[in-house]
Design a protein around this motif. Structure first.
Motif, PDB file in Angstrom:
ATOM      1  N   VAL A   1       0.814  -1.519   0.087  1.00 38.09           N
ATOM      2  CA  VAL A   1       0.022   0.268  -0.103  1.00 38.09           C
ATOM      3  C   VAL A   1       0.823   1.117  -0.276  1.00 38.09           C
ATOM      4  O   VAL A   1       1.794   1.049   0.377  1.00 38.09           O
ATOM      5  N   GLY A   2       0.808   2.469  -0.776  1.00 32.54           N
ATOM      6  CA  GLY A   2       1.187   3.066  -0.534  1.00 32.54           C
ATOM      7  C   GLY A   2       2.450   3.260  -1.977  1.00 32.54           C
ATOM      8  O   GLY A   2       2.885   4.466  -2.469  1.00 32.54           O
ATOM      9  N   PHE A   3       2.899   2.680  -2.970  1.00 34.53           N
ATOM     10  CA  PHE A   3       3.934   1.922  -4.048  1.00 34.53           C
ATOM     11  C   PHE A   3       2.834   1.734  -5.159  1.00 34.53           C
ATOM     12  O   PHE A   3       3.407   2.169  -6.024  1.00 34.53           O
ATOM     13  N   SER A   4       1.446   1.980  -4.992  1.00 34.52           N
ATOM     14  CA  SER A   4       1.105   1.606  -6.460  1.00 34.52           C
ATOM     15  C   SER A   4      -0.581   2.836  -5.723  1.00 34.52           C
ATOM     16  O   SER A   4      -1.615   2.931  -5.251  1.00 34.52           O
ATOM     17  N   HIS A   5      -0.858   3.415  -7.037  1.00 27.76           N
ATOM     18  CA  HIS A   5      -2.180   4.612  -6.509  1.00 27.76           C
ATOM     19  C   HIS A   5      -3.024   3.816  -7.946  1.00 27.76           C
ATOM     20  O   HIS A   5      -2.741   3.489  -9.148  1.00 27.76           O
ATOM     21  N   GLU A   6      -4.197   3.662  -7.476  1.00 33.59           N
ATOM     22  CA  GLU A   6      -5.739   3.087  -8.170  1.00 33.59           C
ATOM     23  C   GLU A   6      -5.553   2.612  -8.479  1.00 33.59           C
ATOM     24  O   GLU A   6      -6.636   1.483  -9.489  1.00 33.59           O
ATOM     25  N   GLY A   7      -4.888   0.862  -7.925  1.00 33.49           N
ATOM     26  CA  GLY A   7      -4.495   0.318  -8.853  1.00 33.49           C
ATOM     27  C   GLY A   7      -3.513  -1.131  -7.968  1.00 33.49           C
ATOM     28  O   GLY A   7      -2.883  -0.909  -7.461  1.00 33.49           O
TER      29      GLY A   7
ATOM     30  N   ARG B   1      14.037   8.600 -14.771  1.00 28.72           N
ATOM     31  CA  ARG B   1      14.296   7.802 -13.554  1.00 28.72           C
ATOM     32  C   ARG B   1      13.694   8.470 -12.747  1.00 28.72           C
ATOM     33  O   ARG B   1      13.079   9.587 -12.334  1.00 28.72           O
ATOM     34  N   VAL B   2      12.646   8.025 -11.676  1.00 27.55           N
ATOM     35  CA  VAL B   2      12.547   8.434 -10.442  1.00 27.55           C
ATOM     36  C   VAL B   2      12.681   7.671  -9.228  1.00 27.55           C
ATOM     37  O   VAL B   2      13.020   6.438  -9.348  1.00 27.55           O
ATOM     38  N   LYS B   3      12.915   8.580  -8.300  1.00 29.56           N
ATOM     39  CA  LYS B   3      12.451   7.854  -6.922  1.00 29.56           C
ATOM     40  C   LYS B   3      11.634   8.262  -6.101  1.00 29.56           C
ATOM     41  O   LYS B   3      11.427   6.482  -5.123  1.00 29.56           O
ATOM     42  N   ILE B   4      10.657   8.504  -6.589  1.00 30.76           N
ATOM     43  CA  ILE B   4       9.547   8.751  -5.578  1.00 30.76           C
ATOM     44  C   ILE B   4       8.325   8.300  -6.617  1.00 30.76           C
ATOM     45  O   ILE B   4       8.267   8.359  -7.453  1.00 30.76           O
ATOM     46  N   HIS B   5       7.279   7.325  -5.383  1.00 30.96           N
ATOM     47  CA  HIS B   5       5.647   7.557  -6.882  1.00 30.96           C
ATOM     48  C   HIS B   5       5.126   9.433  -7.332  1.00 30.96           C
ATOM     49  O   HIS B   5       5.201   9.656  -6.075  1.00 30.96           O
ATOM     50  N   PRO B   6       4.822   9.311  -8.538  1.00 30.60           N
ATOM     51  CA  PRO B   6       4.439  10.136  -8.644  1.00 30.60           C
ATOM     52  C   PRO B   6       3.104  10.609  -7.531  1.00 30.60           C
ATOM     53  O   PRO B   6       2.674  12.221  -7.230  1.00 30.60           O
ATOM     54  N   ASP B   7       1.768   9.433  -6.853  1.00 32.91           N
ATOM     55  CA  ASP B   7       0.783  10.158  -6.834  1.00 32.91           C
ATOM     56  C   ASP B   7       1.100   9.953  -5.435  1.00 32.91           C
ATOM     57  O   ASP B   7       0.447  11.063  -4.505  1.00 32.91           O
TER      58      ASP B   7
ATOM     59  N   ASP C   1       8.667   6.716  -0.972  1.00 36.13           N
ATOM     60  CA  ASP C   1      10.463   6.593  -1.524  1.00 36.13           C
ATOM     61  C   ASP C   1      10.204   4.921  -1.873  1.00 36.13           C
ATOM     62  O   ASP C   1      10.136   3.884  -1.339  1.00 36.13           O
ATOM     63  N   LEU C   2      10.324   4.932  -3.726  1.00 39.04           N
ATOM     64  CA  LEU C   2      10.706   3.283  -3.656  1.00 39.04           C
ATOM     65  C   LEU C   2      11.774   2.919  -3.940  1.00 39.04           C
ATOM     66  O   LEU C   2      11.879   1.432  -3.434  1.00 39.04           O
ATOM     67  N   ALA C   3      12.767   3.538  -3.001  1.00 38.98           N
ATOM     68  CA  ALA C   3      13.916   2.609  -2.194  1.00 38.98           C
ATOM     69  C   ALA C   3      13.225   1.859  -1.191  1.00 38.98           C
ATOM     70  O   ALA C   3      13.811   0.382  -0.656  1.00 38.98           O
ATOM     71  N   ARG C   4      11.821   1.735  -0.882  1.00 33.95           N
ATOM     72  CA  ARG C   4      11.331   1.218   0.882  1.00 33.95           C
ATOM     73  C   ARG C   4      11.412  -0.304   0.056  1.00 33.95           C
ATOM     74  O   ARG C   4      10.533  -0.504   0.618  1.00 33.95           O
ATOM     75  N   LEU C   5      10.803  -0.322  -1.283  1.00 34.10           N
ATOM     76  CA  LEU C   5       9.655  -1.747  -1.238  1.00 34.10           C
ATOM     77  C   LEU C   5      10.790  -3.344  -1.356  1.00 34.10           C
ATOM     78  O   LEU C   5      11.642  -2.627  -1.697  1.00 34.10           O
ATOM     79  N   GLN C   6       9.889  -3.372  -0.753  1.00 35.99           N
ATOM     80  CA  GLN C   6      10.322  -4.787   0.115  1.00 35.99           C
ATOM     81  C   GLN C   6       9.355  -5.697  -1.057  1.00 35.99           C
ATOM     82  O   GLN C   6       8.169  -5.688  -0.178  1.00 35.99           O
TER      83      GLN C   6
END
Length: 327
Positions: free
Chosen positions: A162-168, A224-230, A234-239
């Motif tokens: 949750v938080g790493f994807s928006h509306e899907g 390149r992106v480091k954070i989710h735009p919506d 922080d994408l670096a935290r994704l596991q």
């Protein structure tokens, strides 16, 4: 992210296409000639080009898939669609032979006589009927051939994502060659992608370490992106949770289909864990951008394997892939 410094050389590679091969980047012609034509028997394509056949094949081999609610095969059934849907609050409608995420309608809730898309937009029964009619007519199918519409349960994705994807719902793409996972990424839905995990429609692609299941690189529409735009996450935290299970599920798809080069798309359900969403006999090449490195060195390693090595148990193949291709 451990491989963010790959971005600068990758940008230079984009500017100078002649450098691509020398840096291990697999191009479309090489993919088609060296891997798809070489390892994929065309007789097996219907198993993956038809989502209904894929789902039934997976169930036959005890591979978890989203639960099938119904199949709409005729316009007569479209007219009676209200009876199929009247008790459903959330569901997904997709073309059996669609590609690139086209024609997929995700409805996550209900408001009276209308259903609610992930974006919050309301959809009427008449709009759903029109959409299903278009599916049957082949509007979204490969080659424009007549199709059937699949209605299945809507995934409730794992809370850790949750938080790493928006509306899907986010999904995980794993490229498998001769039964060995060689590269992985997750695709994260955005508002611009209309809640779909499709890179061409504006989703974020994040390369995933085969060894750890952690994020290593992020791109969106070639940047390149480091954070989710919506969400600002922080994408670096994704596991990715259940990572070993994801890889073993992907590797098993080689044994089930007989296809030596394929893309496996997996989702993580909050209750059921990893589930196979679909398979692709012609997986795209953007996964290299999301990982900041090319596929060729890894694929050449797999090319050299003996028949005995290809027949190793799934868990052993995954372990070796993680050892060879650890980031």
């Amino acid at each position: 992210m451990a491989l963010l410094n790959w971005w600068q050389p990758l940008r230079k590679m984009l500017i100078a296409p002649a450098v691509l091969g020398r840096n291990g980047v697999l191009g479309m012609n090489a993919r088609n000639r060296l891997y798809i034509s070489r390892y994929n028997n065309r007789a097996f394509y219907p198993l993956v080009d038809n989502k209904l056949k894929t789902k039934r094949l997976a169930e036959q081999f005890d591979i978890p898939v989203p639960e099938l609610i119904d199949v709409i095969e005729s316009q007569h059934q479209v007219a009676d669609l209200q009876r199929y849907l009247q008790l459903l609050n959330s569901f997904v409608i997709k073309p059996s032979k669609g590609s690139g995420g086209k024609g997929i309608l995700v409805l996550q809730g209900r408001d009276g006589d209308h259903w609610i898309k992930s974006s919050g937009a309301l959809v009427s029964l008449q709009e759903i009927q029109r959409h299903v009619s278009n599916i049957l007519a082949g509007l979204y199918s490969l080659g424009g051939t007549p199709d059937v519409a699949i209605i299945e349960h809507c995934i409730q994705f794992d809370q850790s994502l949750v938080g790493f994807s928006h509306e899907g719902v986010p999904d995980i793409r794993v490229i498998v060659c001769r039964g060995y996972p060689v590269m992985a990424m997750t695709r994260l839905a955005t508002h611009s992608s209309d809640g779909k995990a499709n890179l061409h429609q504006g989703a974020v692609g994040v390369g995933i370490s085969l060894l750890t299941g952690k994020a290593i690189f992020g791109v969106m529409q070639g940047q390149r992106v480091k954070i989710h735009p919506d969400t600002g996450e922080d994408l670096a935290r994704l596991q990715i949770p259940h990572w070993q299970t994801v890889l073993e599920l992907a590797a098993r798809c080689y044994d089930v289909t007989g296809l030596g080069y394929l893309g496996t798309d997996v989702v993580i359900d909050a209750e059921r864990g990893p589930m196979l969403l679909e398979l692709n006999a012609r997986p795209g090449l953007a996964i290299q951008m999301a990982n900041g490195q090319g596929l060729l060195p890894r694929l050449r390693k797999i090319d050299q394997l003996s028949h005995a090595e290809i027949r190793k148990p799934v868990a052993e193949r995954v372990r070796l892939s993680q050892q060879w291709f650890a980031d």
